[in-house]
Design an enzyme around this catalytic site. Structure first.
Site, PDB file in Angstrom:
ATOM      1  N   TYR A  31       0.824  -1.204   0.000  1.00 25.06           N
ATOM      2  CA  TYR A  31       0.000   0.000   0.000  1.00 25.06           C
ATOM      3  C   TYR A  31       0.856   1.251   0.000  1.00 25.06           C
ATOM      4  O   TYR A  31       2.073   1.189   0.200  1.00 25.06           O
ATOM      5  CB  TYR A  31      -0.953   0.005   1.207  1.00 25.06           C
ATOM      6  CG  TYR A  31      -0.298   0.371   2.522  1.00 25.06           C
ATOM      7  CD1 TYR A  31       0.561  -0.515   3.167  1.00 25.06           C
ATOM      8  CD2 TYR A  31      -0.517   1.609   3.120  1.00 25.06           C
ATOM      9  CE1 TYR A  31       1.174  -0.182   4.370  1.00 25.06           C
ATOM     10  CE2 TYR A  31       0.086   1.953   4.327  1.00 25.06           C
ATOM     11  CZ  TYR A  31       0.932   1.056   4.943  1.00 25.06           C
ATOM     12  OH  TYR A  31       1.544   1.399   6.127  1.00 25.06           O
ATOM     13  N   ARG A  50       8.013   3.965  -4.900  1.00 24.05           N
ATOM     14  CA  ARG A  50       8.096   3.058  -3.741  1.00 24.05           C
ATOM     15  C   ARG A  50       7.080   1.924  -3.880  1.00 24.05           C
ATOM     16  O   ARG A  50       7.362   0.774  -3.517  1.00 24.05           O
ATOM     17  CB  ARG A  50       7.881   3.829  -2.434  1.00 24.05           C
ATOM     18  CG  ARG A  50       8.079   2.947  -1.212  1.00 24.05           C
ATOM     19  CD  ARG A  50       8.051   3.732   0.081  1.00 24.05           C
ATOM     20  NE  ARG A  50       6.750   4.336   0.322  1.00 24.05           N
ATOM     21  CZ  ARG A  50       6.469   5.153   1.333  1.00 24.05           C
ATOM     22  NH1 ARG A  50       7.418   5.482   2.205  1.00 24.05           N
ATOM     23  NH2 ARG A  50       5.274   5.667   1.493  1.00 24.05           N
ATOM     24  N   ARG A  98      -6.702 -21.057  -0.890  1.00 21.08           N
ATOM     25  CA  ARG A  98      -5.652 -20.795   0.101  1.00 21.08           C
ATOM     26  C   ARG A  98      -4.471 -21.753  -0.054  1.00 21.08           C
ATOM     27  O   ARG A  98      -4.625 -22.964   0.023  1.00 21.08           O
ATOM     28  CB  ARG A  98      -6.226 -20.903   1.519  1.00 21.08           C
ATOM     29  CG  ARG A  98      -5.218 -20.510   2.592  1.00 21.08           C
ATOM     30  CD  ARG A  98      -5.817 -20.539   3.988  1.00 21.08           C
ATOM     31  NE  ARG A  98      -4.833 -20.139   4.981  1.00 21.08           N
ATOM     32  CZ  ARG A  98      -3.912 -20.939   5.505  1.00 21.08           C
ATOM     33  NH1 ARG A  98      -3.866 -22.215   5.144  1.00 21.08           N
ATOM     34  NH2 ARG A  98      -3.051 -20.489   6.395  1.00 21.08           N
ATOM     35  N   HIS A 100       0.016 -21.248   0.618  1.00 21.59           N
ATOM     36  CA  HIS A 100       0.995 -20.221   0.977  1.00 21.59           C
ATOM     37  C   HIS A 100       1.795 -19.690  -0.210  1.00 21.59           C
ATOM     38  O   HIS A 100       1.954 -18.490  -0.368  1.00 21.59           O
ATOM     39  CB  HIS A 100       1.967 -20.757   2.040  1.00 21.59           C
ATOM     40  CG  HIS A 100       1.353 -20.879   3.403  1.00 21.59           C
ATOM     41  ND1 HIS A 100       0.303 -21.729   3.677  1.00 21.59           N
ATOM     42  CD2 HIS A 100       1.631 -20.245   4.563  1.00 21.59           C
ATOM     43  CE1 HIS A 100      -0.027 -21.618   4.952  1.00 21.59           C
ATOM     44  NE2 HIS A 100       0.763 -20.714   5.514  1.00 21.59           N
ATOM     45  N   LYS A 145       6.467  -1.944   1.946  1.00 21.04           N
ATOM     46  CA  LYS A 145       5.291  -1.297   2.538  1.00 21.04           C
ATOM     47  C   LYS A 145       4.096  -2.233   2.381  1.00 21.04           C
ATOM     48  O   LYS A 145       3.243  -2.055   1.508  1.00 21.04           O
ATOM     49  CB  LYS A 145       5.044   0.078   1.898  1.00 21.04           C
ATOM     50  CG  LYS A 145       4.155   0.969   2.779  1.00 21.04           C
ATOM     51  CD  LYS A 145       4.280   2.426   2.414  1.00 21.04           C
ATOM     52  CE  LYS A 145       3.270   3.312   3.138  1.00 21.04           C
ATOM     53  NZ  LYS A 145       3.433   3.360   4.590  1.00 21.04           N
ATOM     54  N   GLU A 177      12.990   2.620  13.586  1.00 17.62           N
ATOM     55  CA  GLU A 177      12.060   3.690  13.208  1.00 17.62           C
ATOM     56  C   GLU A 177      10.964   3.687  14.270  1.00 17.62           C
ATOM     57  O   GLU A 177      11.214   3.303  15.410  1.00 17.62           O
ATOM     58  CB  GLU A 177      11.528   3.456  11.787  1.00 17.62           C
ATOM     59  CG  GLU A 177      10.880   2.093  11.598  1.00 17.62           C
ATOM     60  CD  GLU A 177      10.277   1.888  10.213  1.00 17.62           C
ATOM     61  OE1 GLU A 177      10.064   2.854   9.475  1.00 17.62           O
ATOM     62  OE2 GLU A 177       9.975   0.717   9.895  1.00 17.62           O
ATOM     63  N   LEU A 201      11.241   1.446   6.886  1.00 23.35           N
ATOM     64  CA  LEU A 201      10.556   1.859   5.658  1.00 23.35           C
ATOM     65  C   LEU A 201      11.274   3.087   5.092  1.00 23.35           C
ATOM     66  O   LEU A 201      11.557   4.025   5.846  1.00 23.35           O
ATOM     67  CB  LEU A 201       9.099   2.221   5.968  1.00 23.35           C
ATOM     68  CG  LEU A 201       8.312   2.523   4.695  1.00 23.35           C
ATOM     69  CD1 LEU A 201       7.873   1.218   4.042  1.00 23.35           C
ATOM     70  CD2 LEU A 201       7.112   3.402   4.972  1.00 23.35           C
TER      71      LEU A 201
END
Ligand code: PDD
Length: 290
Positions: A31, A50, A98, A100, A145, A177, A201
């Site tokens: 995101y 990014r 589903r 992995h 991110k 951070e 990040l």
């Protein structure tokens, strides 16, 4: 409030996704949060770059070229009532049984929404905010991110429980951070910033602040910062798209800094905050797409 889901602009209440979306099942998505001032996205190209890095890191093909992203962001901004907005943009791998391992050739899910941009209050800018220091319990790819933010959410909740605005994180004796922002400290007049690595990040605001420090010849070093340096710093700031540049004035209930400015935002923070506001104003006045 207008949102965007998989090619369609629609009211947010109407935006729904299948339960087998890997974003829902695994947090398998990335995101961006893009600040918009006076209806102009700030540092959009950097946010899109990014986004591309995050997609590459987890092997999701970018479903749209940059021009399309600019168009979608522009339409979301135009479709919502606020002059200043936070545009949230999320891409997940898509819907699959589903399993992995990343399935190939899925159709990514694309979602955008906007909220009013709420910068720090005048009181917060004047007095700074409280933070606690916690062990960084997150994974080792904090440079991606990703929407898988459970570690960040747990840490921010511990901060909120302690009546604090942010949790500042240390790993192996070093500052990384904060739960949703980058951290700068000032020691003897020099600004110190942890270098970009897989442990933090790469903040867009972090880059803007480094540019400001360079342009204005403010002494700074990009180098690892120890927990001891954090705890004995003259100033501590957090930076993010929504918090801009915000002073942390208590750490674990102890005043940050010494002497007169102990427990108050320091002079370097005040200067960089003012320069950041000027920088924003300058960019916002420039011709569009300059
Ligand atoms: N968070 N570090 C972390 C862990 C973050 O979540 C963020 C931003 C930052 C600062 O990045 P930027 O300057 O690009 O906003 C650093 C956003 C705002 C969020 O998750 O809401």
């Amino acid at each position: 409030m207008t949102a965007f889901l998989n090619g369609e602009f629609l009211p947010i209440e109407k935006a729904t996704i299948p339960v087998l979306d890997r974003g829902f099942i695994f947090g398998d998505g990335v995101y961006e949060v893009i600040p918009v001032y006076s209806r102009r996205p700030f540092r959009l190209e950097e946010h899109l770059a990014r986004l591309q890095s995050s997609l590459d890191a987890i092997r999701i093909p970018n479903p749209h070229p940059a021009a399309k992203w600019r168009e979608f962001v522009g339409k979301i901004v135009a479709g919502n009532p606020w002059e200043d907005q936070n545009v949230y943009l999320q891409i997940t791998r898509g819907v699959a049984k589903r399993d992995h391992a990343f399935p190939k050739s899925l159709m990514p899910t694309v979602f955008l929404m906007a909220n009013p941009l709420v910068p720090p209050t005048a009181e917060q800018v004047k007095n700074g905010v409280a933070a606690i220091v916690l062990a960084d319990l997150r994974w080792l790819r904090c440079d991606i991110k990703t929407t898988a933010l459970l570690g960040n959410c747990m840490l921010r909740t511990l901060a909120a429980d302690a009546g604090c605005a942010e949790a500042i994180l240390v790993r192996d004796g070093m500052l990384t951070e904060a739960s949703a922002s980058n951290v700068f400290v000032v020691k003897d007049g020099t600004v110190l910033a942890p270098p970009k690595s897989h442990l933090i990040l790469p903040g867009i605001t972090y880059d803007v602040v480094i540019e400001i420090l360079r342009e204005n010849a403010i002494a700074h070093e990009i180098r690892p910062v120890t927990e001891a340096e954090l705890r004995s710093a003259d100033e501590v700031w957090i930076t993010s798209s929504s918090r801009e540049v915000l002073a942390v004035t208590t750490l674990d209930e102890k005043a940050v800094g010494r002497g007169e400015s102990a427990g108050r935002p320091g002079p370097v923070c005040a200067r960089v905050y003012a320069l950041y506001q000027q920088f924003k104003a300058r960019v916002m006045r420039a011709p569009a797409h300059a």
